[in-house]
Structures are given as structure tokens and as C-alpha cells.
Scaffold this active site. Sequence first.
Site, PDB file in Angstrom:
ATOM      1  N   TRP A  37       3.595 -11.299  10.167  1.00 30.56           N
ATOM      2  CA  TRP A  37       3.153 -11.786  11.354  1.00 30.56           C
ATOM      3  C   TRP A  37       2.288 -12.963  11.139  1.00 30.56           C
ATOM      4  O   TRP A  37       0.973 -12.695  11.170  1.00 30.56           O
ATOM      5  CB  TRP A  37       2.547 -10.925  12.295  1.00 30.56           C
ATOM      6  CG  TRP A  37       2.420 -11.464  13.830  1.00 30.56           C
ATOM      7  CD1 TRP A  37       1.506 -12.493  14.398  1.00 30.56           C
ATOM      8  CD2 TRP A  37       3.387 -11.557  14.955  1.00 30.56           C
ATOM      9  NE1 TRP A  37       1.861 -12.918  15.593  1.00 30.56           N
ATOM     10  CE2 TRP A  37       2.860 -12.199  15.880  1.00 30.56           C
ATOM     11  CE3 TRP A  37       4.467 -10.638  14.934  1.00 30.56           C
ATOM     12  CZ2 TRP A  37       3.793 -12.382  17.318  1.00 30.56           C
ATOM     13  CZ3 TRP A  37       5.223 -10.918  16.015  1.00 30.56           C
ATOM     14  CH2 TRP A  37       4.821 -11.698  17.216  1.00 30.56           C
ATOM     15  N   ASP A  38       2.973 -14.123  10.687  1.00 27.17           N
ATOM     16  CA  ASP A  38       2.178 -15.313  10.341  1.00 27.17           C
ATOM     17  C   ASP A  38       1.786 -16.343  11.402  1.00 27.17           C
ATOM     18  O   ASP A  38       1.162 -17.457  11.308  1.00 27.17           O
ATOM     19  CB  ASP A  38       2.818 -16.009   8.996  1.00 27.17           C
ATOM     20  CG  ASP A  38       4.348 -16.422   9.481  1.00 27.17           C
ATOM     21  OD1 ASP A  38       4.691 -16.120  10.456  1.00 27.17           O
ATOM     22  OD2 ASP A  38       4.985 -16.807   8.458  1.00 27.17           O
ATOM     23  N   CYS A  39       2.500 -16.380  12.690  1.00 27.23           N
ATOM     24  CA  CYS A  39       2.260 -17.117  13.791  1.00 27.23           C
ATOM     25  C   CYS A  39       3.256 -18.563  13.475  1.00 27.23           C
ATOM     26  O   CYS A  39       2.944 -19.293  14.164  1.00 27.23           O
ATOM     27  CB  CYS A  39       0.760 -17.304  14.105  1.00 27.23           C
ATOM     28  SG  CYS A  39       0.054 -15.708  14.751  1.00 27.23           S
ATOM     29  N   CYS A  40       3.593 -18.622  12.459  1.00 26.77           N
ATOM     30  CA  CYS A  40       4.360 -19.872  12.042  1.00 26.77           C
ATOM     31  C   CYS A  40       5.549 -19.838  12.930  1.00 26.77           C
ATOM     32  O   CYS A  40       6.360 -18.768  13.279  1.00 26.77           O
ATOM     33  CB  CYS A  40       4.872 -20.020  10.664  1.00 26.77           C
ATOM     34  SG  CYS A  40       3.574 -19.853   9.726  1.00 26.77           S
TER      35      CYS A  40
END
Length: 271
Positions: A37-40
Site C-alpha cells: 500500500w504505497d499510495c502511488c
Amino acid sequence: MTALYLRNIFVVLNLFALHARSAGLNISGEAVTTRFWDCCKPSCAWKEKGPVDRPVLSCSLDDKPTNIEAGTGCSGGSAYLCSNQQPWRVNDTFSYGFAGVYILPSLTGGKIEESWCCACYQLDFTSDPLKGKTMIVQASNTAYDIKTTNRFSLAVPGGNTTSHDACARQYGVDQNVFGTENTGIQSKDDCKKLPEALQDGCKWRFDWYEDEAFPTANFKRVPCPTELTSRTQCTRTDEKQLISGDTSSATTFSPSFSVLSLVVAAGMLFV
Ligand SMILES: *[C@@H]1O[C@H](CO)[C@@H](O)[C@H](O)[C@H]1NC(C)=O
Ligand SMILES: *[C@@H]1O[C@H](CO)[C@@H](O)[C@H](O)[C@H]1NC(C)=O
Ligand SMILES: *[C@@H]1O[C@H](CO)[C@@H](O)[C@H](O)[C@H]1NC(C)=O
């Protein structure tokens, strides 16, 4: 004799066409799963990644769909991972979710994102304690960092943070709210520290998913349920073939395909 010869050629060509068409659709194998879950902005949210009606939705700072051109929040842009592209439990043995995918070129005929962006896969877990549980995930992202195995990296809020500070920027919190590198947060209790929109998917990891890190699974491509495409707005143009049963007619031919075409080809030699 000529007519028979032509008919035989026609049969062979037909079988080849059927086989070629099903090759990209009926993809299955064994895979490892990880979490991210890297928000990219997801990789399949960029243009021209595959045969899709539109790329996967990505979201602005206030979690609203952005335009397709927006760059990723992981390098100065304004597009981030939408909060609703997180997993959820349907019942004790079934969940939906989204994943960063990598499928070995030997299975995809050498294709990479063109083969999987926005396709859906059923994952039947094969390792304890998840054995007997199933997920259907849509490939919204690509897991390029390991290329030696089929991999589904499940999008799980707080499930695994990377060095980017995109989550901090997207939600205006300290990056360590998302936990430590390669692990994410440590306990279900820590889910309460995440932005509210992400808490359910975070808790899913400790409940339905039993806090597993690297479970293995058998995977196969399946038609995408609207439960998933309604969140990404992305549908592949080859879904229609998958649904119309071109692959199931291929099933009938597939096992006997080589033998049959050899027999027919051999027949051609003798007419
Ligand atoms: C976290 O992500 C990294 C980078 O993709 C990966 O190598 C690692 O295995 C992941 N950890 C888990 C628990 O999924
Ligand atoms: C769980 O949900 C899936 C998908 O709707 C369904 O196919 C399955 O039968 C359900 N299983 C149970 C035990 O209710
Ligand atoms: C897809 O391929 C698998 C493995 O090769 C096979 O068992 C299955 O019957 C095929 N399914 C379809 C729908 O073609």
C-alpha cells in the site's frame, strides 16, 4: 480431393485461431502473494498499458477521481491510489480485492502489462492457514520488483510501506502511521491510527487474511465482477471473449488440440 484438402486446411487454421485467441485469456498457474500500500498512482492507471476501455481510476488528495493525465503523487504529481481499491470480506471463505501483478512471460506469450492490466484473477490459497479461502482480485497495478515468479501483491492499507512518502502527503499524516518498511503496521489496533477510509481494509488483514505475509495460491483468469470494475472503472476489451465462452469452447479443443491437428495435418499429406 482438392475440396477435401481445402477443407482440412480450413479446419487446421480454425483450430489455430481458436488456440491463439484463448492463449491470452486462459492464463493460470501458481503464485506467491505479498502485500503493498504505497499510495502511488497504480501502474494500470496510466494510458496505453493494455486493451482497456479506460485506465484504472486514481484519486486526488481528497480521494476524488483525477484525470488520466495526472502524474503520480510518488514523484511530485497529484494522482494517488484511491482508498476504495482495498480488500473486503464477502464471507468466511471469499474476499474481493486489488493487486499488483506479475505473471511470467512464459504464460503470457511474452506480454507484460498488456496481458494483465485490469484482468481479474481467482486466487485459491494453497498454504495454511488460508488454504480453502478464495479471492477474486483485479490487476490494478504491476509488481515489477520480482520477476522470477508469478506474484500477486495485494493492495492492503497499512500492509506494507515502502520508502515513498506518498501516503504521508496524500493523507497529511506522519508516514510512520503506515508502519515500517516491508511489514506495514504491527497490529490490528494500529489500524485505528490510519485515515478512516482505510481502516476496514487494514483490519481485513488481521481478520479474514489472518495476518499472512507470503501465502501461496493457484491463480486463474476469470471474468471481472462489477464489484471490482465499479471501483476502478476499468474493463478490458477481451472480457467479452472470456464471458461469451470462447475459452470454454477452447477447453473442448485444448487437450486434444495437438493430437487432433497432427492427425488432420497427417491426413492432408495423404490426400
Ligand atoms: C513489501 O514490499 C516489498 C517490495 O515489493 C516486498 O519485497 C516485500 O516482500 C513486501 N512484504 C510483504 C510482507 O508483503
Ligand atoms: C461466499 O461468497 C461467494 C461469492 O459470492 C460464494 O460463491 C460462496 O458460495 C460463498 N460461500 C459461503 C460459504 O457462503
Ligand atoms: C484453462 O487452462 C487450464 C490449464 O491448462 C485447463 O485445465 C482449463 O480447462 C482451461 N480452461 C478453459 C476455460 O479453457
